[in-house]
Design a protein around this motif. Structure first.
Motif, PDB file in Angstrom:
ATOM      1  N   LEU A  89       0.841  -1.193   0.000  1.00 42.63           N
ATOM      2  CA  LEU A  89       0.000   0.000   0.000  1.00 42.63           C
ATOM      3  C   LEU A  89       0.870   1.235   0.000  1.00 42.63           C
ATOM      4  CD1 LEU A  89      -2.832  -0.838   2.558  1.00 42.63           C
ATOM      5  CD2 LEU A  89      -2.940  -0.818   0.069  1.00 42.63           C
ATOM      6  N   HIS A  90       0.435   2.223  -0.758  1.00 44.30           N
ATOM      7  CA  HIS A  90       1.014   3.550  -0.658  1.00 44.30           C
ATOM      8  C   HIS A  90      -0.063   4.450  -0.057  1.00 44.30           C
ATOM      9  CE1 HIS A  90       4.768   3.532  -3.468  1.00 44.30           C
ATOM     10  NE2 HIS A  90       4.842   2.656  -2.494  1.00 44.30           N
ATOM     11  N   TYR A  91       0.399   5.525   0.565  1.00 40.68           N
ATOM     12  CA  TYR A  91      -0.540   6.416   1.247  1.00 40.68           C
ATOM     13  C   TYR A  91      -0.337   7.815   0.700  1.00 40.68           C
ATOM     14  CZ  TYR A  91      -0.485   2.321   4.171  1.00 40.68           C
ATOM     15  OH  TYR A  91      -0.559   1.018   4.604  1.00 40.68           O
ATOM     16  N   GLN A  92      -1.414   8.401   0.184  1.00 41.04           N
ATOM     17  CA  GLN A  92      -1.291   9.769  -0.333  1.00 41.04           C
ATOM     18  C   GLN A  92      -1.920  10.739   0.669  1.00 41.04           C
ATOM     19  OE1 GLN A  92      -3.270  10.759  -4.080  1.00 41.04           O
ATOM     20  NE2 GLN A  92      -1.643  12.244  -4.502  1.00 41.04           N
ATOM     21  N   PRO A  93      -1.134  11.734   1.124  1.00 39.97           N
ATOM     22  CA  PRO A  93      -1.683  12.706   2.068  1.00 39.97           C
ATOM     23  C   PRO A  93      -2.855  13.485   1.468  1.00 39.97           C
ATOM     24  CG  PRO A  93       0.714  12.798   2.080  1.00 39.97           C
ATOM     25  CD  PRO A  93       0.316  11.925   0.927  1.00 39.97           C
ATOM     26  N   ILE A  94      -3.843  13.751   2.322  1.00 37.96           N
ATOM     27  CA  ILE A  94      -4.962  14.633   1.981  1.00 37.96           C
ATOM     28  C   ILE A  94      -4.818  15.815   2.935  1.00 37.96           C
ATOM     29  CG2 ILE A  94      -7.491  14.874   1.979  1.00 37.96           C
ATOM     30  CD1 ILE A  94      -7.650  11.840   1.390  1.00 37.96           C
ATOM     31  N   GLU A 102      -5.051   8.653   1.780  1.00 36.50           N
ATOM     32  CA  GLU A 102      -5.813   7.648   1.029  1.00 36.50           C
ATOM     33  C   GLU A 102      -4.899   6.460   0.792  1.00 36.50           C
ATOM     34  OE1 GLU A 102      -7.544   8.796  -2.750  1.00 36.50           O
ATOM     35  OE2 GLU A 102      -8.312   6.761  -3.089  1.00 36.50           O
ATOM     36  N   ALA A 103      -5.380   5.262   1.146  1.00 38.17           N
ATOM     37  CA  ALA A 103      -4.597   4.044   0.908  1.00 38.17           C
ATOM     38  C   ALA A 103      -4.797   3.618  -0.545  1.00 38.17           C
ATOM     39  CB  ALA A 103      -5.070   2.935   1.845  1.00 38.17           C
ATOM     40  N   VAL A 163      -6.556  -4.743   2.376  1.00 41.42           N
ATOM     41  CA  VAL A 163      -6.210  -3.318   2.341  1.00 41.42           C
ATOM     42  C   VAL A 163      -6.676  -2.645   3.634  1.00 41.42           C
ATOM     43  CG1 VAL A 163      -6.646  -1.091   1.198  1.00 41.42           C
ATOM     44  CG2 VAL A 163      -6.315  -3.151  -0.185  1.00 41.42           C
ATOM     45  N   LEU A 164      -7.903  -2.936   4.012  1.00 40.43           N
ATOM     46  CA  LEU A 164      -8.488  -2.309   5.196  1.00 40.43           C
ATOM     47  C   LEU A 164      -7.636  -2.572   6.437  1.00 40.43           C
ATOM     48  CD1 LEU A 164     -11.014  -0.924   6.452  1.00 40.43           C
ATOM     49  CD2 LEU A 164     -11.880  -3.223   6.864  1.00 40.43           C
ATOM     50  N   ARG A 165      -7.357  -3.858   6.687  1.00 37.55           N
ATOM     51  CA  ARG A 165      -6.597  -4.205   7.898  1.00 37.55           C
ATOM     52  C   ARG A 165      -5.206  -3.587   7.869  1.00 37.55           C
ATOM     53  NH1 ARG A 165      -9.435  -7.873  10.715  1.00 37.55           N
ATOM     54  NH2 ARG A 165     -11.298  -8.411   9.531  1.00 37.55           N
ATOM     55  N   GLU A 166      -4.576  -3.692   6.716  1.00 32.42           N
ATOM     56  CA  GLU A 166      -3.219  -3.176   6.557  1.00 32.42           C
ATOM     57  C   GLU A 166      -3.192  -1.649   6.740  1.00 32.42           C
ATOM     58  OE1 GLU A 166      -0.805  -5.289   6.122  1.00 32.42           O
ATOM     59  OE2 GLU A 166       0.792  -3.814   5.771  1.00 32.42           O
ATOM     60  N   ALA A 167      -4.125  -0.960   6.110  1.00 32.73           N
ATOM     61  CA  ALA A 167      -4.127   0.512   6.137  1.00 32.73           C
ATOM     62  C   ALA A 167      -4.434   1.041   7.538  1.00 32.73           C
ATOM     63  CB  ALA A 167      -5.144   1.053   5.138  1.00 32.73           C
TER      64      ALA A 167
END
Ligand code: C2E
Ligand code: CA
Ligand code: CA
Length: 406
Positions: free
Chosen positions: A165-170, A182-183, A217-221
């Motif tokens: 997963l990558h995470y983009q800042p909002i 956002e994951a 995705v949910l658990r990981e994020a």
């Protein structure tokens, strides 16, 4: 005869289609009954059968351009819904690639069989299976091969750690400080480079694997959010996770969400579900029930790609949502296209009037950021602020907690 849309009405005794004529469409019988008649080469008429409401007639016309093989006559007043060959082709183009491949191959074989049988009986008949037909059918094969490969490789790739997963800042548009993330799924195939989620997500949806993927995705994020907060010293950030229509059809979806939230040690208000208009419309009752439970538990619900999916706004009233994400395509176009600008300001006004928060996605320039802030948009996401990043980088970004002037 055509009336509203694609519905036609015929009277008892009318000929709906005549044997030997060119046919361009099939009909779905909405009401009334018809009879099917066949004229033999001797001129003798044979009765084949009758059909009533809910059945399809003249279906060969949506498959090829051959002439009608029988005559159809109304035995009662009938309402018929027309399905044109073009409409059928359009629906097929929009279908899952494996379904397309199967359908096209079966149709090509069927045409081939028909052609052979007609040639056997009528040497003067023009060939039905043209070279273009075959080429067109086979042009879809690579897509199907890729879809099957992706569907087969996903589970092993997940187990091998190729999916991350990558995470983009909002960010808050008032000061540019990160408010959440956002994951976004990433699939890096060793030796073959990255595979875009725009390609593999639709395959996972079509192959039924999206529910397991979303769960992962949910658990990981959510666990990552706990670590990002601990590592950056910031509190109260949110994590947005994308969901597909199938996720919402499992009745235990809200329970699984709550369980993942509990396991990650974060508050439900720190979780935002990103869903599309398409998802809401696919199963409105399921979505309504699920979203109500999620909102009651304190989670946020955002409409992703807002403005691109559905032409009616009535669902905004029906579903418990709290955020609109203005689609990237409008933002990208806003400085060059007055209509995009008008659309954005209308969406912002609509959101504000309904008490919804607004996130603009795809902000790439300072001008776009400033304009969206001045228009009253609350949050922004895009390369101007930050790209999607791995956990370590996004933790460092959150730790800086810097304000961005624009
Ligand atoms: P999306 O939900 O609209 O995600 C935003 C996409 O815009 C991401 O593409 C992101 O990298 C990209 N983006 C963000 N800022 C900018 C910008 O300033 N300029 C440009 N040109 N692009 C920007 P990505 O990561 O390729 O994801 C594509 C789509 O795949 C997502 O669109 C989403 O629909 C889907 N997706 C990704 N991860 C998941 C997931 O875990 N579950 C589900 N169901 N769908 C996912
Ligand atoms: Ca999204
Ligand atoms: Ca989006």
């Amino acid at each position: 005869m055509p009336e509203r849309d694609n519905r036609i009405h015929v009277k008892a005794g009318d000929i709906v289609m005549a044997q030997g004529e060119a046919g361009h469409c099939a009909y779905l019988i909405e009401s009334g009954r018809i009879e099917i008649l066949l004229t033999a080469p001797t001129g003798e008429r044979q009765f084949i059968g009758t059909r009533g409401p809910g059945t399809l007639i003249g279906e060969m016309a949506i498959i090829d351009e051959g002439t009608r093989s029988a005559t159809i006559r109304a035995i009662e007043d009938c309402a018929l819904l027309e399905i044109s060959r073009a409409d059928f082709a359009r629906r097929l183009d929009g279908a899952d690639p494996i379904l397309q491949m199967a359908m096209r191959t079966i149709l090509a074989r069927f045409r081939d069989l028909m052609q052979r049988s007609r040639l056997m009986h009528d040497v003067a008949h023009p060939p039905l299976l043209t070279v273009e037909d075959v080429e067109r059918d086979h042009a879809h094969l690579p897509g199907a091969v890729e879809a099957i490969t992706i569907a087969n490789e996903f589970r092993p790739a997940l187990e091998a750690g190729e999916i991350t997963l990558h995470y983009q800042p909002i960010v808050d548009l008032r000061d540019g400080r990160p408010a959440g993330f956002e994951a976004l799924m990433r699939w890096h195939r060793p030796g073959r480079g990255p595979l875009s989620p725009d390609i593999f997500i639709p395959v996972l949806e079509a192959s039924g694997q999206i529910v397991a993927a979303s769960d992962w995705v949910l658990r990981e994020a959510l666990r990552a959010l706990g670590r990002i907060e601990a590592g950056s010293g910031r509190r109260g950030l949110f994590m947005s996770v994308n969901f597909s229509a199938q996720d919402f059809t499992t009745p235990d979806f809200p329970d699984r969400l709550l369980e993942a939230i509990g396991a990650a040690g974060i508050a439900p208000s720190q979780v935002h579900l990103e869903i599309t208009e398409r998802l809401l419309m696919a199963k409105p009752e399921d979505a309504q029930k699920t979203l109500t439970r999620c909102r009651q538990a304190g989670m946020g619900v955002s409409i992703d790609d807002f403005g691109t999916g559905y032409s009616s706004l009535s669902y905004l009233r029906a579903f418990p949502i709290d955020t609109l994400k203005i689609d990237r395509s409008f933002v990208t176009d806003m400085t060059a296209n007055d209509n995009s600008m008008a659309l954005i300001s209308s969406i912002v006004a609509l959101g504000k009037n309904m008490g919804l928060k607004l996130i603009a996605e795809g902000i790439e320039t300072r001008d776009e950021a400033a304009m969206l802030r001045n228009m009253g948009c609350n949050l922004g996401q895009g390369y101007f602020f930050a790209r999607p990043m791995a956990e370590e980088a996004v933790t460092a970004f959150a730790a800086q907690d810097r304000t961005i002037a624009f």
